[in-house]
Design an enzyme around this catalytic site. Structure first.
Site, PDB file in Angstrom:
ATOM      1  N   THR A 213       9.257  34.569  68.239  1.00  0.00           N
ATOM      2  CA  THR A 213       9.619  35.544  67.201  1.00  0.00           C
ATOM      3  C   THR A 213       8.567  35.505  66.089  1.00  0.00           C
ATOM      4  O   THR A 213       7.914  34.481  65.871  1.00  0.00           O
ATOM      5  CB  THR A 213      11.021  35.274  66.608  1.00  0.00           C
ATOM      6  OG1 THR A 213      11.013  34.022  65.916  1.00  0.00           O
ATOM      7  CG2 THR A 213      12.089  35.272  67.699  1.00  0.00           C
ATOM      8  N   GLY A 214       8.405  36.635  65.414  1.00  0.00           N
ATOM      9  CA  GLY A 214       7.378  36.718  64.374  1.00  0.00           C
ATOM     10  C   GLY A 214       5.994  36.554  64.980  1.00  0.00           C
ATOM     11  O   GLY A 214       5.108  35.898  64.412  1.00  0.00           O
TER      12      GLY A 214
ATOM     13  N   SER B 204       1.904  38.195  63.711  1.00  0.00           N
ATOM     14  CA  SER B 204       1.166  37.804  62.507  1.00  0.00           C
ATOM     15  C   SER B 204       1.091  36.285  62.395  1.00  0.00           C
ATOM     16  O   SER B 204       1.920  35.576  62.986  1.00  0.00           O
ATOM     17  CB  SER B 204       1.932  38.394  61.301  1.00  0.00           C
ATOM     18  OG  SER B 204       1.345  38.019  60.091  1.00  0.00           O
TER      19      SER B 204
ATOM     20  N   GLY C 175       2.771  32.782  64.386  1.00  0.00           N
ATOM     21  CA  GLY C 175       3.336  33.266  65.653  1.00  0.00           C
ATOM     22  C   GLY C 175       2.276  33.901  66.531  1.00  0.00           C
ATOM     23  O   GLY C 175       2.231  33.674  67.745  1.00  0.00           O
TER      24      GLY C 175
ATOM     25  N   TYR D  29      14.616  29.616  49.732  1.00  0.00           N
ATOM     26  CA  TYR D  29      13.767  29.398  50.914  1.00  0.00           C
ATOM     27  C   TYR D  29      13.878  27.939  51.380  1.00  0.00           C
ATOM     28  O   TYR D  29      14.072  27.669  52.570  1.00  0.00           O
ATOM     29  CB  TYR D  29      12.318  29.752  50.570  1.00  0.00           C
ATOM     30  CG  TYR D  29      11.309  29.485  51.665  1.00  0.00           C
ATOM     31  CD1 TYR D  29      11.379  30.147  52.892  1.00  0.00           C
ATOM     32  CD2 TYR D  29      10.266  28.571  51.475  1.00  0.00           C
ATOM     33  CE1 TYR D  29      10.442  29.917  53.887  1.00  0.00           C
ATOM     34  CE2 TYR D  29       9.329  28.338  52.464  1.00  0.00           C
ATOM     35  CZ  TYR D  29       9.422  28.998  53.673  1.00  0.00           C
ATOM     36  OH  TYR D  29       8.494  28.763  54.669  1.00  0.00           O
TER      37      TYR D  29
HETATM   38  P1  NAD Z   1       3.571  35.758  58.464  1.00  0.00           P
HETATM   39  O1  NAD Z   1       4.148  36.603  57.398  1.00  0.00           O
HETATM   40  O2  NAD Z   1       2.181  35.992  58.917  1.00  0.00           O
HETATM   41  O3  NAD Z   1       4.518  35.771  59.741  1.00  0.00           O
HETATM   42  C1  NAD Z   1       5.904  35.899  59.650  1.00  0.00           C
HETATM   43  C2  NAD Z   1       6.379  36.643  60.853  1.00  0.00           C
HETATM   44  O4  NAD Z   1       7.800  36.775  60.783  1.00  0.00           O
HETATM   45  C3  NAD Z   1       5.787  38.038  60.899  1.00  0.00           C
HETATM   46  O5  NAD Z   1       5.439  38.347  62.229  1.00  0.00           O
HETATM   47  C4  NAD Z   1       6.940  38.899  60.425  1.00  0.00           C
HETATM   48  O6  NAD Z   1       6.887  40.220  60.929  1.00  0.00           O
HETATM   49  C5  NAD Z   1       8.110  38.127  61.014  1.00  0.00           C
HETATM   50  N1  NAD Z   1       9.378  38.530  60.417  1.00  0.00           N
HETATM   51  C6  NAD Z   1       9.742  38.505  59.116  1.00  0.00           C
HETATM   52  N2  NAD Z   1      10.972  39.020  58.984  1.00  0.00           N
HETATM   53  C7  NAD Z   1      11.381  39.352  60.229  1.00  0.00           C
HETATM   54  C8  NAD Z   1      12.568  39.925  60.763  1.00  0.00           C
HETATM   55  N3  NAD Z   1      13.592  40.288  59.976  1.00  0.00           N
HETATM   56  N4  NAD Z   1      12.648  40.117  62.095  1.00  0.00           N
HETATM   57  C9  NAD Z   1      11.622  39.788  62.915  1.00  0.00           C
HETATM   58  N5  NAD Z   1      10.481  39.250  62.473  1.00  0.00           N
HETATM   59  C10 NAD Z   1      10.371  39.038  61.147  1.00  0.00           C
HETATM   60  O7  NAD Z   1       3.713  34.273  57.933  1.00  0.00           O
HETATM   61  P2  NAD Z   1       3.591  32.849  58.651  1.00  0.00           P
HETATM   62  O8  NAD Z   1       3.091  31.949  57.600  1.00  0.00           O
HETATM   63  O9  NAD Z   1       2.904  32.921  59.944  1.00  0.00           O
HETATM   64  O10 NAD Z   1       5.139  32.512  58.873  1.00  0.00           O
HETATM   65  C11 NAD Z   1       5.676  32.024  60.094  1.00  0.00           C
HETATM   66  C12 NAD Z   1       6.671  30.927  59.787  1.00  0.00           C
HETATM   67  O11 NAD Z   1       5.982  29.846  59.168  1.00  0.00           O
HETATM   68  C13 NAD Z   1       7.797  31.314  58.836  1.00  0.00           C
HETATM   69  O12 NAD Z   1       9.022  30.830  59.366  1.00  0.00           O
HETATM   70  C14 NAD Z   1       7.455  30.564  57.562  1.00  0.00           C
HETATM   71  O13 NAD Z   1       8.587  30.231  56.818  1.00  0.00           O
HETATM   72  C15 NAD Z   1       6.779  29.332  58.128  1.00  0.00           C
HETATM   73  N6  NAD Z   1       5.912  28.598  57.196  1.00  0.00           N
HETATM   74  C16 NAD Z   1       4.767  29.160  56.724  1.00  0.00           C
HETATM   75  C17 NAD Z   1       3.984  28.419  55.836  1.00  0.00           C
HETATM   76  C18 NAD Z   1       2.702  28.970  55.264  1.00  0.00           C
HETATM   77  O14 NAD Z   1       2.177  28.373  54.325  1.00  0.00           O
HETATM   78  N7  NAD Z   1       2.190  30.084  55.780  1.00  0.00           N
HETATM   79  C19 NAD Z   1       4.355  27.126  55.467  1.00  0.00           C
HETATM   80  C20 NAD Z   1       5.529  26.599  55.990  1.00  0.00           C
HETATM   81  C21 NAD Z   1       6.299  27.335  56.851  1.00  0.00           C
END
Ligand code: NAD
Length: 249
Positions: free
Chosen positions: A12-13, A16, A19, A150
């Site tokens: 999922t996700g 971007s 993911g 969060y």
């Molecule tokens: P990102 O914004 O690039 O990716 C997030 C993904 O989740 C995107 O593909 C977005 O479309 C999807 N998404 C959001 N809402 C959605 C929904 N309602 N239905 C389906 N898809 C949905 O950011 P990322 O950093 O790659 O985030 C991925 C995970 O990593 C998240 O769970 C985030 O909490 C976690 N995370 C990120 C960081 C960081 O610093 N980037 C740190 C810790 C944890």
């Protein structure tokens, strides 16, 4: 490279950041991949850049019917699931004094309810000895101003993962989480903050990481490959921090 040969992975996700990097790596390792995301156009764009055996499925993880349909489409196409990677998430900040029920519901629906419902739908289709993986975060181990809801959502997910680990143990299904530190992904641009505030926040995060920098999506994908592969066959129930040491010192 064929660490995931014949494995079916649902992510999922996947359009971007973390993911997408994981989907690319899994494909490189010969997995069949179901890339799921909320935005059709983003998935279509990403699909043009990928090679290998994959499908894309539009699903909003905050909607129960979309989680059901994601698993249905994945299993209709590939027949089974070996790796379920619950990665989608959002991190909009709000000071505690300004938290609203809407803010809470939005974060918890996507970060907590979504994975829980997807897992419920997927479990009958996950092969014995399969694996479930969460993208969690180190935020629930620390206290970052503005990230109360969060952080609470990620803490809830961690608690849920422990129970899940126990409930699926008889099937040999391993359940693990990755806790990234600050990773350079588009998530920071989606926080609803002015660019200069995001940059300032980024500098602060980087300075507090022992390795002195943000991580990359690819560095998280490497952990997601390790935990999903047989290399991690005796690793179960853990949360692996991939954070340059931020949570440890
Ligand atoms: P990102 O914004 O690039 O990716 C997030 C993904 O989740 C995107 O593909 C977005 O479309 C999807 N998404 C959001 N809402 C959605 C929904 N309602 N239905 C389906 N898809 C949905 O950011 P990322 O950093 O790659 O985030 C991925 C995970 O990593 C998240 O769970 C985030 O909490 C976690 N995370 C990120 C960081 C960081 O610093 N980037 C740190 C810790 C944890």
């Amino acid at each position: 490279m064929n660490k995931l040969k014949d494995k079916v992975a649902v992510i999922t996700g996947a359009n971007s950041g973390i993911g997408l990097a994981t989907a690319k790596l899994y494909l490189k390792e010969d997995a069949k991949v179901v890339l799921s995301g909320r935005r059709k156009e983003a998935l279509e764009e990403v699909a043009k850049t990928l090679e290998g055996d994959f499908i894309t499925v539009v699903a909003d993880v905050s909607k129960d019917e979309d989680n059901k349909s994601l698993i249905e489409q994945a299993t209709n196409h590939y027949g089974k699931i070996d790796i379920l990677f619950l990665n989608a998430g959002i991190a909009p900040p709000t000071p505690t004094t300004e938290v609203t029920a809407e803010h809470y519901n939005q974060i918890f629906d996507i970060n907590v309810k979504g994975p829980i419902i997807a897992i419920k739908e997927a479990l009958p289709h996950i092969n014995d000895n399969g694996t479930i993986l969460f993208t969690n975060s180190i935020v629930h181990q620390k206290g970052f101003d503005g990230l109360s809801i969060y952080s609470a959502s990620k803490g809830a997910l961690r608690a849920y993962a422990r129970v899940l680990t126990s409930e699926v143990k008889s099937r040999g299904i391993r359940v693990n989480s990755i806790a990234p530190g600050p990773i350079d992904t588009p998530i920071y641009g989606k926080m609803g903050l002015p660019q200069d505030v995001v940059e300032e926040m980024g500098k602060g995060f980087a300075e507090s990481v022992p390795l002195g920098r943000f991580g990359t999506s690819e560095e998280i994908a490497n952990a997601a490959l390790f935990l999903a592969s047989d290399d991690a066959s005796y690793i179960n129930g853990v949360e692996l921090e991939v954070d340059g040491g931020l949570s440890q010192i």
